[in-house]
Write a protein that holds these residues in place. Structure first.
Motif, short mmCIF file in Angstrom:
data_model
loop_
_atom_site.label_atom_id
_atom_site.label_comp_id
_atom_site.label_asym_id
_atom_site.label_seq_id
_atom_site.Cartn_x
_atom_site.Cartn_y
_atom_site.Cartn_z
N GLU A 55 54.74 44.04 56.59
CA GLU A 55 54.22 45.25 56.09
C GLU A 55 54.93 45.76 54.92
N ASP A 56 56.32 45.60 54.95
CA ASP A 56 57.10 46.09 53.93
C ASP A 56 57.12 45.40 52.58
N VAL A 57 56.54 44.00 52.62
CA VAL A 57 56.57 43.43 51.51
C VAL A 57 55.18 42.92 51.14
N TRP A 58 54.21 43.22 51.83
CA TRP A 58 52.69 42.97 51.61
C TRP A 58 52.44 43.48 50.38
N ASP A 59 51.61 42.73 49.73
CA ASP A 59 51.06 43.33 48.52
C ASP A 59 49.64 42.61 48.29
N GLU A 60 48.46 43.40 48.35
CA GLU A 60 47.22 42.84 48.47
C GLU A 60 46.84 42.25 47.22
N THR A 61 47.46 42.72 45.93
CA THR A 61 47.15 42.04 44.82
C THR A 61 47.93 40.69 44.27
N ASN A 62 48.98 40.44 45.24
CA ASN A 62 49.83 39.16 44.70
C ASN A 62 49.34 38.10 45.40
N PHE A 63 48.47 37.34 44.28
CA PHE A 63 47.86 36.20 44.99
C PHE A 63 48.60 34.88 44.38
N PRO A 64 48.81 33.81 45.42
CA PRO A 64 49.56 32.70 44.91
C PRO A 64 48.90 31.85 43.86
N GLU A 65 49.42 31.35 43.13
CA GLU A 65 48.78 30.40 41.94
C GLU A 65 47.79 29.60 42.57
N SER A 66 47.96 29.21 43.82
CA SER A 66 46.69 28.14 44.39
C SER A 66 45.57 28.77 44.44
N VAL A 67 45.66 30.22 44.72
CA VAL A 67 44.14 30.77 44.53
C VAL A 67 43.62 31.09 43.41
N ASP A 68 44.43 31.20 42.26
CA ASP A 68 43.85 31.10 40.91
C ASP A 68 43.23 29.93 40.50
N SER A 69 43.93 29.00 40.82
CA SER A 69 43.73 27.40 40.82
C SER A 69 42.10 27.26 41.19
N VAL A 70 41.91 27.54 42.54
CA VAL A 70 40.85 27.22 43.14
C VAL A 70 39.58 28.09 42.49
N VAL A 71 39.93 29.33 42.36
CA VAL A 71 38.72 30.11 41.63
C VAL A 71 38.63 29.71 40.32
N GLU A 72 39.32 29.29 39.46
CA GLU A 72 39.14 28.71 38.22
C GLU A 72 38.31 27.32 38.58
N ARG A 73 38.89 26.53 39.37
CA ARG A 73 37.81 25.27 39.70
C ARG A 73 36.53 25.63 40.07
N LEU A 74 36.23 26.38 40.96
CA LEU A 74 34.86 26.76 41.38
C LEU A 74 34.20 27.49 40.36
N GLU A 75 34.52 28.25 39.69
CA GLU A 75 34.02 29.08 38.49
C GLU A 75 33.60 27.90 37.50
N SER A 76 34.37 27.03 37.18
CA SER A 76 34.07 26.00 36.07
C SER A 76 32.74 25.01 36.65
N ALA A 77 32.61 25.00 37.93
CA ALA A 77 31.64 24.27 38.40
C ALA A 77 30.36 25.07 38.76
N GLY A 78 30.34 26.40 38.20
CA GLY A 78 29.35 27.37 38.07
C GLY A 78 29.07 28.11 39.43
N VAL A 79 30.10 28.08 40.44
CA VAL A 79 29.92 28.59 41.77
C VAL A 79 30.34 30.27 41.64
N ASP A 80 29.52 30.70 42.23
CA ASP A 80 29.78 32.40 42.12
C ASP A 80 31.04 32.60 43.22
N VAL A 81 31.91 33.23 42.78
CA VAL A 81 33.27 33.26 43.42
C VAL A 81 33.67 34.59 43.45
N SER A 82 34.17 35.13 44.64
CA SER A 82 35.06 36.32 44.64
C SER A 82 36.42 36.01 45.60
N LYS A 83 37.33 36.63 45.55
CA LYS A 83 38.83 36.44 46.35
C LYS A 83 39.09 37.80 46.90
N ARG A 84 39.76 37.43 47.94
CA ARG A 84 40.42 38.44 48.76
C ARG A 84 41.72 38.02 49.37
#
Length: 142
Positions: A55-84
């Motif tokens: 809880e002391d180091v948890w940051d809900e906005t600090n996504f790993p690079e892998s999340v951004d890569s997946v979102v980018e790949r899905l968006e490039s395929a035209g998939v509607d994407v959200s992340k959390r």
């Protein structure tokens, strides 16, 4: 609309295998909505420096690079994407999010493991497969 949950950890190769599987779903650009979730695993450590809780180091906005890569790949395929980003027990949070969004399926990246490796080390993928109320697709990497 087919809603799919895509749990993504820190391993970009496995995560991209899941993204590829979602991108290859029939009519992905028109019919698939993907929710990419990253779970920051809960922990509690005590040592000479004191106690550190996730809880002391948890940051809900600090996504790993892998999340951004997946979102980018899905968006490039035209998939509607959200992340959390979630915090807690990884398997429990994945299953809770799947229930919350009323997922039609879960698509996860996995790796090949020997039967002994599965017994000794356990697997989030295996736990989700055995406990999910919806179909789970696992796209394997070497």
């Amino acid at each position: 609309m087919y809603r799919v949950l895509v749990p993504v950890g820190d391993d970009t190769e496995r995560s991209m295998a899941a993204a590829e599987a979602v991108s290859n779903l029939p009519n992905a650009a028109e019919e698939v909505e993907a929710v990419v979730v990253n779970v920051f695993e809960e922990f509690d450590v005590t040592g000479e420096g004191g106690q550190v809780n996730s809880e002391d180091v948890w940051d809900e906005t600090n996504f790993p690079e892998s999340v951004d890569s997946v979102v980018e790949r899905l968006e490039s395929a035209g998939v509607d994407v959200s992340k959390r980003r979630e915090h807690g027990d990884v398997t429990k949070r994945i299953l809770a999010v799947a229930d919350e969004i009323d997922a039609d399926g879960i698509v996860m990246g996995g790796r090949r493991r020997s039967p002994t490796g599965k017994v000794l080390f356990g697997s989030t993928t295996q736990s989700v497969m055995l406990s999910a109320d919806c179909p789970v697709t696992v796209s394997l990497t070497e």
